[in-house]
Design an enzyme around this catalytic site. Structure first.
Site, mmCIF file in Angstrom:
data_model
loop_
_atom_site.group_PDB
_atom_site.id
_atom_site.type_symbol
_atom_site.label_atom_id
_atom_site.label_comp_id
_atom_site.label_asym_id
_atom_site.label_seq_id
_atom_site.Cartn_x
_atom_site.Cartn_y
_atom_site.Cartn_z
ATOM 1 C CG ASP A 66 -1.926 -1.150 1.101
ATOM 2 O OD1 ASP A 66 -2.065 -1.943 2.040
ATOM 3 O OD2 ASP A 66 -2.560 -1.246 0.033
ATOM 4 N NE ARG A 71 8.767 6.574 -2.909
ATOM 5 C CZ ARG A 71 9.223 6.501 -4.167
ATOM 6 N NH1 ARG A 71 8.533 5.831 -5.088
ATOM 7 N NH2 ARG A 71 10.340 7.081 -4.509
ATOM 8 C CG ASN A 135 -4.747 5.211 3.144
ATOM 9 O OD1 ASN A 135 -5.642 4.709 2.481
ATOM 10 N ND2 ASN A 135 -3.638 4.553 3.454
ATOM 11 C CD GLU A 136 -4.068 7.773 7.059
ATOM 12 O OE1 GLU A 136 -4.572 6.644 6.935
ATOM 13 O OE2 GLU A 136 -2.946 8.060 6.619
ATOM 14 C CE LYS A 146 4.603 16.541 26.747
ATOM 15 N NZ LYS A 146 4.811 16.644 28.217
ATOM 16 N NE ARG A 163 -6.268 17.319 28.680
ATOM 17 C CZ ARG A 163 -5.461 17.043 29.711
ATOM 18 N NH1 ARG A 163 -4.177 17.397 29.659
ATOM 19 N NH2 ARG A 163 -5.909 16.413 30.773
ATOM 20 C CB ALA A 179 -9.432 5.481 10.207
ATOM 21 C CD GLN A 235 4.017 7.114 1.714
ATOM 22 O OE1 GLN A 235 5.191 7.138 1.322
ATOM 23 N NE2 GLN A 235 3.504 6.072 2.319
HETATM 24 N N1 LIG Z 1 -1.638 1.523 13.562
HETATM 25 C C1 LIG Z 1 -1.897 1.525 12.251
HETATM 26 O O1 LIG Z 1 -2.737 0.800 11.706
HETATM 27 C C2 LIG Z 1 -1.131 2.465 11.386
HETATM 28 C C3 LIG Z 1 -0.128 3.274 11.919
HETATM 29 C C4 LIG Z 1 0.538 4.140 11.028
HETATM 30 C C5 LIG Z 1 0.213 4.199 9.678
HETATM 31 N N2 LIG Z 1 -0.768 3.389 9.229
HETATM 32 C C6 LIG Z 1 -1.177 3.422 7.815
HETATM 33 O O2 LIG Z 1 -0.067 3.259 6.959
HETATM 34 C C7 LIG Z 1 -0.329 4.053 5.800
HETATM 35 C C8 LIG Z 1 0.960 4.305 5.089
HETATM 36 O O3 LIG Z 1 1.297 3.042 4.512
HETATM 37 P P1 LIG Z 1 2.819 2.610 4.494
HETATM 38 O O4 LIG Z 1 2.865 1.255 3.838
HETATM 39 O O5 LIG Z 1 3.642 3.725 3.962
HETATM 40 O O6 LIG Z 1 3.104 2.500 6.033
HETATM 41 P P2 LIG Z 1 3.543 1.192 6.788
HETATM 42 O O7 LIG Z 1 4.630 0.505 6.056
HETATM 43 O O8 LIG Z 1 3.723 1.565 8.207
HETATM 44 O O9 LIG Z 1 2.243 0.251 6.646
HETATM 45 C C9 LIG Z 1 1.068 0.502 7.372
HETATM 46 C C10 LIG Z 1 0.125 -0.638 7.123
HETATM 47 O O10 LIG Z 1 -1.145 -0.063 6.761
HETATM 48 C C11 LIG Z 1 -1.655 -0.783 5.657
HETATM 49 N N3 LIG Z 1 -2.499 0.090 4.829
HETATM 50 C C12 LIG Z 1 -2.145 1.224 4.212
HETATM 51 N N4 LIG Z 1 -3.202 1.727 3.537
HETATM 52 C C13 LIG Z 1 -4.243 0.875 3.762
HETATM 53 C C14 LIG Z 1 -5.617 0.861 3.363
HETATM 54 N N5 LIG Z 1 -6.134 1.844 2.621
HETATM 55 N N6 LIG Z 1 -6.412 -0.146 3.791
HETATM 56 C C15 LIG Z 1 -5.904 -1.141 4.563
HETATM 57 N N7 LIG Z 1 -4.611 -1.183 4.996
HETATM 58 C C16 LIG Z 1 -3.801 -0.161 4.589
HETATM 59 C C17 LIG Z 1 -0.434 -1.199 4.869
HETATM 60 O O11 LIG Z 1 -0.737 -2.340 4.112
HETATM 61 C C18 LIG Z 1 0.567 -1.506 5.949
HETATM 62 O O12 LIG Z 1 0.526 -2.870 6.302
HETATM 63 C C19 LIG Z 1 -0.992 5.299 6.330
HETATM 64 O O13 LIG Z 1 -1.808 5.908 5.344
HETATM 65 C C20 LIG Z 1 -1.807 4.747 7.492
HETATM 66 O O14 LIG Z 1 -3.151 4.515 7.115
HETATM 67 C C21 LIG Z 1 -1.449 2.509 10.029
HETATM 68 N N1 LIG Z 2 10.699 3.162 -4.773
HETATM 69 C C1 LIG Z 2 10.650 3.547 -3.479
HETATM 70 N N2 LIG Z 2 11.557 4.409 -2.990
HETATM 71 C C2 LIG Z 2 11.506 4.768 -1.687
HETATM 72 N N3 LIG Z 2 10.564 4.337 -0.792
HETATM 73 C C3 LIG Z 2 9.627 3.500 -1.247
HETATM 74 C C4 LIG Z 2 9.606 3.052 -2.599
HETATM 75 N N4 LIG Z 2 8.552 2.216 -2.752
HETATM 76 C C5 LIG Z 2 7.930 2.133 -1.543
HETATM 77 N N5 LIG Z 2 8.554 2.900 -0.645
HETATM 78 C C6 LIG Z 2 8.192 3.082 0.778
HETATM 79 O O1 LIG Z 2 8.378 1.832 1.447
HETATM 80 C C7 LIG Z 2 7.417 1.719 2.491
HETATM 81 C C8 LIG Z 2 6.883 0.321 2.550
HETATM 82 O O2 LIG Z 2 6.388 0.038 1.258
HETATM 83 P P1 LIG Z 2 5.049 -0.805 1.119
HETATM 84 O O3 LIG Z 2 3.966 -0.215 1.941
HETATM 85 O O4 LIG Z 2 4.806 -0.952 -0.328
HETATM 86 O O5 LIG Z 2 5.458 -2.222 1.708
HETATM 87 P P2 LIG Z 2 4.780 -2.935 2.920
HETATM 88 O O6 LIG Z 2 4.642 -1.960 4.060
HETATM 89 O O7 LIG Z 2 5.502 -4.201 3.141
HETATM 90 O O8 LIG Z 2 3.347 -3.312 2.315
HETATM 91 P P3 LIG Z 2 1.925 -2.904 2.908
HETATM 92 O O9 LIG Z 2 1.969 -1.395 2.963
HETATM 93 O O10 LIG Z 2 0.953 -3.432 1.930
HETATM 94 O O11 LIG Z 2 1.829 -3.561 4.265
HETATM 95 C C9 LIG Z 2 6.304 2.712 2.186
HETATM 96 O O12 LIG Z 2 6.274 3.671 3.241
HETATM 97 C C10 LIG Z 2 6.691 3.359 0.892
HETATM 98 O O13 LIG Z 2 6.482 4.784 0.926
#
Ligand SMILES: NC(=O)c1ccc[n+]([C@@H]2O[C@H](COP(=O)([O-])OP(=O)(O)OC[C@H]3O[C@@H](n4cnc5c(N)ncnc54)[C@H](O)[C@@H]3O)[C@@H](O)[C@H]2O)c1
Ligand SMILES: Nc1ncnc2c1ncn2[C@@H]1O[C@H](COP(=O)(O)OP(=O)(O)OP(=O)(O)O)[C@@H](O)[C@H]1O
Length: 280
Positions: A66, A71, A135-136, A146, A163, A179, A235
């Site tokens: 995701d 990204r 997403n959000e 804090k 708070r 969320a 991001q």
């Molecule tokens: N406690 C939590 O659940 C938590 C905490 C921080 C960020 N996030 C999510 O991570 C997203 C950023 O993704 P990332 O991969 O760069 O961070 P990340 O690598 O920390 O992954 C966060 C997890 O959220 C899942 N996710 C992201 N978008 C989703 C969606 N629309 N529906 C279901 N699952 C989803 C991803 O698959 C990943 O496993 C943020 O938009 C936020 O929603 C979740």
């Molecule tokens: N080409 C890239 N260069 C730098 N950062 C990247 C690149 N592709 C992905 N990322 C960053 O790597 C992080 C993890 O990638 P990604 O979410 O795809 O993998 P994951 O967390 O294992 O899968 P999921 O999000 O489905 O659980 C993300 O925060 C994403 O912004």
């Protein structure tokens, strides 16, 4: 047809799949463009290198999870290019297929057997327009452990003052992400709404709230000396100071996804109910 490819660079199988898909697409007379970081890793297709934000293509294939989709989306703002997600991440909720289905799925896409799903995005204003969220937007304290003191308004009517560790303003797409983990409801992406979810509110009566997608949501930081950050889709970050306001409303920029099937609830069951980190 013109297709761009972006991928996670830290997974060798994602780089290998990029190579195989590029070869397949070129053999099918598709003009392919690759993220330059990918070209560097592959050390081939040098004339196909194109920054994601410069790609003038019909579809962008995102190979990863995701975060890779979020990204990639952040680089194509305003261009309405649909993303075709191939899951090589952990959950890949926003992705459409697994790597094993790639060639069959791409043949379907090349034969026009797909549809485009439009997703609402959230416009964010803080002194200036920030990148819209798919997403959000998460507001949280700059310092860990804090609390923020927040005032939340919907269409200028006070919803609550509280708070909390932070606050999530999510789209239906983001309702299954942070969320959800913070206790918010799962909202079908076809619903015109936004979700306001407090993170660990220090107030028993504070609950997640679903508001109209036509609403204007404003959040104000009430406590002096408490800096906050706004994080967009995990991001992009923006610092928020005392008495500053962050305004949220539906963006006129949508996100678009290449879909082969309409299976939102199957994904919820398979990817979230079984465990959001790929646990069975
Ligand atoms: N406690 C939590 O659940 C938590 C905490 C921080 C960020 N996030 C999510 O991570 C997203 C950023 O993704 P990332 O991969 O760069 O961070 P990340 O690598 O920390 O992954 C966060 C997890 O959220 C899942 N996710 C992201 N978008 C989703 C969606 N629309 N529906 C279901 N699952 C989803 C991803 O698959 C990943 O496993 C943020 O938009 C936020 O929603 C979740
Ligand atoms: N080409 C890239 N260069 C730098 N950062 C990247 C690149 N592709 C992905 N990322 C960053 O790597 C992080 C993890 O990638 P990604 O979410 O795809 O993998 P994951 O967390 O294992 O899968 P999921 O999000 O489905 O659980 C993300 O925060 C994403 O912004």
């Amino acid at each position: 047809m013109r297709i761009g490819i972006a991928a996670r660079l830290d997974i060798h199988k994602a780089i290998e799949l990029t190579d195989d898909l590029t070869d397949f697409l070129i053999k099918n007379s598709v003009k392919v463009f690759l993220d330059p970081a990918l070209v560097k890793k592959l050390n081939k297709y040098h004339d196909s290198a194109r920054e994601i934000h410069d790609m003038d293509v019909d579809i962008i294939i995102a190979i990863g999870g995701d975060g890779t989709i979020l990204r990639t989306q952040s680089f194509i703002d305003g261009k309405n290019i649909p993303i075709f997600g191939i899951n090589m991440g952990t959950v890949g909720f926003l992705t459409e297929i697994g790597p094993e289905e790639s060639f069959h799925a791409l043949k379907e896409v090349l034969n026009g057997n797909y549809f485009i799903e439009e997703r609402t995005r959230l416009e964010v204003w803080h002194n200036k327009d920030l990148a819209p969220a798919l997403n959000e937007v998460v507001l949280m304290t700059r310092k860990p452990a804090k609390m923020l003191h927040l005032e939340i308004r919907v269409d200028d009517e006070i919803v609550e003052e509280l708070r909390a560790d932070g606050l999530i303003i999510a789209t239906p797409s983001g309702s299954t992400a942070y969320a959800m983990s913070a206790g918010g409801p799962i909202v079908d992406p076809r619903v015109n709404a936004f979700i306001i979810v407090p993170i660990c509110p220090f107030k028993l009566g504070s609950r997640p709230t679903v508001v109209s997608g036509e609403s204007i949501i404003s959040v104000k930081l009430l406590r002096e000396g408490k800096k906050a950050i706004a994080v967009i889709d995990g991001q992009v970050e923006e610092e928020i100071n005392y008495m500053e306001e962050v305004i949220f409303k539906k963006s006129d920029q949508h996100a678009y996804f290449v879909r082969l099937t309409k299976e939102f609830y199957k994904k919820v069951r398979e990817k979230l109910i079984k465990g959001g980190i790929g646990l069975e």
